[in-house]
Motif scaffolding. Structure first.
Motif, mmCIF file in Angstrom:
data_model
loop_
_atom_site.group_PDB
_atom_site.id
_atom_site.type_symbol
_atom_site.label_atom_id
_atom_site.label_comp_id
_atom_site.label_asym_id
_atom_site.label_seq_id
_atom_site.Cartn_x
_atom_site.Cartn_y
_atom_site.Cartn_z
ATOM 1 N N PHE A 66 38.068 39.208 43.368
ATOM 2 C CA PHE A 66 37.907 38.681 44.682
ATOM 3 C C PHE A 66 39.110 38.014 45.011
ATOM 4 O O PHE A 66 38.901 37.125 46.156
ATOM 5 C CB PHE A 66 36.456 38.024 44.762
ATOM 6 N N ASP A 67 40.023 37.980 44.453
ATOM 7 C CA ASP A 67 41.399 37.315 44.819
ATOM 8 C C ASP A 67 41.652 37.606 46.403
ATOM 9 O O ASP A 67 42.355 36.995 47.038
ATOM 10 C CB ASP A 67 42.627 37.491 43.850
ATOM 11 N N GLY A 68 41.796 38.927 46.504
ATOM 12 C CA GLY A 68 42.064 39.384 47.608
ATOM 13 C C GLY A 68 41.205 39.013 48.980
ATOM 14 O O GLY A 68 41.777 38.756 49.997
ATOM 15 N N VAL A 69 40.166 38.698 48.795
ATOM 16 C CA VAL A 69 39.093 38.412 49.755
ATOM 17 C C VAL A 69 39.343 36.498 49.972
ATOM 18 O O VAL A 69 39.625 36.369 51.038
ATOM 19 C CB VAL A 69 37.551 38.214 49.231
ATOM 20 N N LEU A 70 39.643 36.081 48.913
ATOM 21 C CA LEU A 70 40.014 34.654 49.218
ATOM 22 C C LEU A 70 41.375 34.493 49.848
ATOM 23 O O LEU A 70 41.575 33.379 50.766
ATOM 24 C CB LEU A 70 40.018 33.840 47.759
ATOM 25 N N GLY A 71 42.345 35.419 49.505
ATOM 26 C CA GLY A 71 43.502 35.155 50.212
ATOM 27 C C GLY A 71 43.603 35.552 51.602
ATOM 28 O O GLY A 71 44.064 34.785 52.397
#
Length: 302
Positions: free
Chosen positions: A108-113
């Motif tokens: 979920f790094d992409g969502v947070l970014g």
């Protein structure tokens, strides 16, 4: 001098003093160049909530002034809400991801970014420039500061605070029933608002019996925090539900929503338990008990 009533002062003088202190602190936070602008927005919104709770405590006694002041502080906070909502979703996702193992978290790094990028873009836009928003807030607060010393109450002693205190408590009791009956995020959010006001009222009245009041206040604050986290997750879930592909692909979205809903289920279980204790007493009994506390507090001053 603190967010509380003073025994050696009339309620009217105490309310004016607390109001002036909160406004002064909000203006000071706006003017503090060392304070991050996101933090300043958060602080000013908190001050406005405390000011709204203050006038709600004496709502019947304050008369027509209540409506004017409540609207003023509501509007200041509302104008800053857009920035804060985006920051809240970032914080909510950060807290949620902290509960996962490293491998799961990376999914979920992409969502947070993306959420962080949207927050920063909003802050950089002309419409949401934090400096401009805070400047507008400052102007309203400066005007409020000039008028706070003119607040007039048409009741004294416990009668000045009992109406607002009981009205907020009653609304909280109704709100918890409605929230668990409907399960709607909006109803849980409304319950949270009532709990927040009740928490502030307990702080204002804590000198009546500090040892008992502080324990009750902490329970109320814990409940408000739990409901606040639930609300932030609900906003994040609604954003994901919109199906924005730039935020998350279908598989990632569904997985994250499942984790959100599991966390909300846990939070609402905790909220129910605290809420049953906090709202257990019937309003008439509550009023009689607090009136006795008030009289004991006043008698001990002599």
């Amino acid at each position: 001098m603190g967010y509380k009533l003073k025994r050696n002062k009339t309620v009217q003088k105490s309310i004016r003093r607390v109001g002036a202190e909160q406004i002064d602190k909000a203006i000071g936070e706006i003017d503090d160049p060392k304070l991050d602008r996101h933090a300043a927005v958060h602080q000013v919104r908190k001050r406005c909530k405390k000011l709204r709770a203050l006038v709600r405590l004496v709502r019947p006694a304050l008369g027509k002034t209540y409506k004017h002041e409540n609207k003023r502080f509501r509007d200041v906070a509302r104008n800053l809400a857009g920035m804060r909502d985006e920051q809240s979703m970032v914080e909510a996702l950060e807290r949620l991801l902290a509960t996962l193992d490293v491998a799961e978290r990376k999914k979920f790094d992409g969502v947070l970014g993306e959420l962080r990028a949207r927050r920063d873009a909003t802050a950089a836009s002309t419409e949401q420039d934090p400096e401009l928003l805070l400047a507008d807030a400052r102007q309203s607060l400066v005007k409020a500061r000039r008028e706070v010393d003119q607040w007039q109450l048409d009741a004294k002693d416990f009668q000045a605070v009992s109406g607002g205190f009981l009205q907020t408590y009653k609304r909280g009791r109704k709100a918890v029933k409605r929230a668990f009956r409907s399960g709607a995020a909006s109803d849980f959010h409304q319950w949270r608002k009532r709990v927040k006001y009740h928490t502030h009222h307990l702080r204002l009245l804590r000198p009546l019996w500090p040892q008992v009041n502080e324990a009750w206040q902490m329970e109320s604050k814990d409940l408000a925090d739990i409901l606040g986290e639930d609300h932030d997750l609900a906003m994040l879930d609604a954003l994901l539900e919109s199906g924005d592909e730039n935020l998350a692909g279908d598989k990632t979205r569904k997985r994250l929503q499942k984790i959100i809903q599991k966390q909300q289920q846990r939070l609402r279980g905790e909220a129910w338990e605290i809420g049953q204790r906090l709202h257990a007493e019937k309003p008439k009994a509550l009023k009689k008990r607090w009136e006795r506390y008030w009289h004991a507090w006043q008698v001990s001053a002599h």
